[in-house]
Design an enzyme around this catalytic site. Structure first.
Site, mmCIF file in Angstrom:
data_model
loop_
_atom_site.group_PDB
_atom_site.id
_atom_site.type_symbol
_atom_site.label_atom_id
_atom_site.label_comp_id
_atom_site.label_asym_id
_atom_site.label_seq_id
_atom_site.Cartn_x
_atom_site.Cartn_y
_atom_site.Cartn_z
ATOM 1 C CB SER A 153 11.160 36.490 27.523
ATOM 2 O OG SER A 153 10.786 36.390 26.179
ATOM 3 N NE ARG A 223 12.278 25.002 21.914
ATOM 4 C CZ ARG A 223 12.327 25.907 22.873
ATOM 5 N NH1 ARG A 223 11.601 27.009 22.782
ATOM 6 N NH2 ARG A 223 13.075 25.723 23.943
ATOM 7 C CG ASP A 318 17.727 39.572 23.996
ATOM 8 O OD1 ASP A 318 17.325 39.148 22.889
ATOM 9 O OD2 ASP A 318 16.990 39.701 24.995
ATOM 10 C CG HIS A 351 15.456 36.338 24.366
ATOM 11 N ND1 HIS A 351 15.155 37.580 24.877
ATOM 12 C CD2 HIS A 351 14.354 35.566 24.584
ATOM 13 C CE1 HIS A 351 13.930 37.585 25.368
ATOM 14 N NE2 HIS A 351 13.426 36.374 25.217
ATOM 15 C CG ASP A 352 17.586 30.758 25.637
ATOM 16 O OD1 ASP A 352 16.431 31.209 25.737
ATOM 17 O OD2 ASP A 352 17.845 29.650 25.129
#
Length: 378
Positions: A153, A223, A318, A351-352
């Protein structure tokens, strides 16, 4: 401690007195960088691997601290003896970026000119500024050339920037879940998150330290917004679906769905340990990253200085940094005649995924670093 961990680790701090000239035109006077190392630097000093961190991570890449604060490193599944980046063969360095809230100089640090925390006066920093600071750390550690610079990232953006700014100082670039620049949608998500923080009454224009408060409400929302973008729709559906926490609708605006409860929990946890000014700084650095800006949008020309060999990895679900965006980098490097390995991993995690234990992904990284180790062995 599971097998393969580097075990108990101790962070270190290095002080720099020479001012750092920033992309904004500002200069940062004396500053500190917090870092950790794992493994042993060999006699030739050529087996070092720099790990660059993403938004809410830090220098604490692997292992645990002793005592009460024993949180495991954020990439502990990637770095350690027998792990893909094997610390029996490589000397791994994790460094906390300037502007962070985990030990390097940032908004929470004392400004020597005022005797108070920098707060909102801390200068805006860029990915390139972070790389310049990392180079100074490498110089102090006596590392002229890294075997590899890697990250996921925002960390991958730093690794890519290394290949442009200091092409002679790394042999390999490992960039995971990367885009050459943020899309308008991604910038929009970041702006909404920053707006949530700035609109919190406890933000006080960024100088909330002197007020003895923390803009927790804004941090929670920021968040929650970010976390939604890190997960795929499939994962959210599998984890939560439309499950309710109670038997039926309450016909109100409290937490009723399991996904709401999860996001609130993530927001609450984040607001307890992350600094609001740091969030603003780091998301703005993400927005500004665009290597092709100086070449009129020509990514091929922007990457022309690169001399490293590359491993680039993307993940099919992602949607924040989609595989098509990674392929833009791959294609520009190929046109430049660079040695590039690329894989799009079919993983459901969004994405994680770069943080998780997908065996195909880890086998790929392991094989790549096996080849680096063979190169070093001659």
């Amino acid at each position: 401690m599971r097998p393969g961990s580097v075990g108990t680790v101790t962070p270190q701090t290095m002080r720099f007195e020479e001012p750092l000239e920033l992309a904004s035109g500002a200069r940062l006077g004396g500053y500190e960088l917090r870092y950790e190392t794992y493994g042993t630097l060999n006699e030739a000093r050529d087996n070092a691997v720099l790990v660059c961190h993403a938004l809410n991570a830090s220098h604490h890449v692997a292992g645990r601290y002793s005592g009460e604060n024993d949180e495991v490193g954020w990439w502990d599944n990637m770095v350690g003896p027998g792990r893909p980046v094997d610390t029996r063969r490589f000397f791994v360095i994790g460094v906390n970026n300037l502007g962070s809230c985990f030990g390097s100089t940032g908004p929470m640090s004392i400004n020597p000119h005022s005797g108070r925390p920098y707060g909102a006066s801390f200068p805006v920093v860029t990915v390139e500024d972070w790389v310049d600071a990392q180079v100074r750390l490498a110089d102090r550690l006596g590392i002229a050339r890294f075997a590899a610079v890697m990250g996921g990232s925002l960390g991958a953006m730093q690794a890519l920037s290394w290949t442009i700014r200091y092409p002679e100082r790394l042999a390999h670039c490992v960039a995971i879940a990367i885009a050459p620049r943020l899309s308008a949608q991604n910038i929009a998500f970041n702006d909404v998150a920053r707006a949530a923080i700035r609109s919190d009454p406890d933000f006080h224009g960024g100088d909330y330290y002197s007020k003895g408060v923390v803009p927790k409400a804004g941090l929670r929302v920021a968040r929650m917004i970010g976390h939604i973008t890190y997960l795929s729709d499939d994962v959210m559906a599998e984890k939560f679906g439309r499950s309710l926490r109670t038997k039926d609708y309450a016909f109100g605006y409290g937490v009723e769905f399991e996904v709401e409860s999860y996001l609130r929990h993530q927001g609450d946890k984040f607001s307890e340990y992350f600094d609001a000014n740091t969030y603003l700084l780091i998301t703005r650095a993400l927005d500004y990253f665009d290597p092709a800006r100086e070449t009129g949008g020509d990514l091929m020309q922007a990457l022309a200085p690169a001399r490293a060999r590359f491993l680039l990895v993307s993940f099919t679900t992602d949607w924040r940094f989609a595989p098509a965006r990674t392929r833009e980098i791959v294609e520009a490097l190929v046109v430049n005649g660079r040695d590039v390995a690329y894989a799009a991993i079919d993983a459901p995690h969004g994405h994680d995924a770069f943080l998780l234990d997908d065996p195909r992904y880890h086998r790929l990284v392991t094989a790549y670093f096996d080849n680096i180790a063979r190169e070093l062995a001659g």
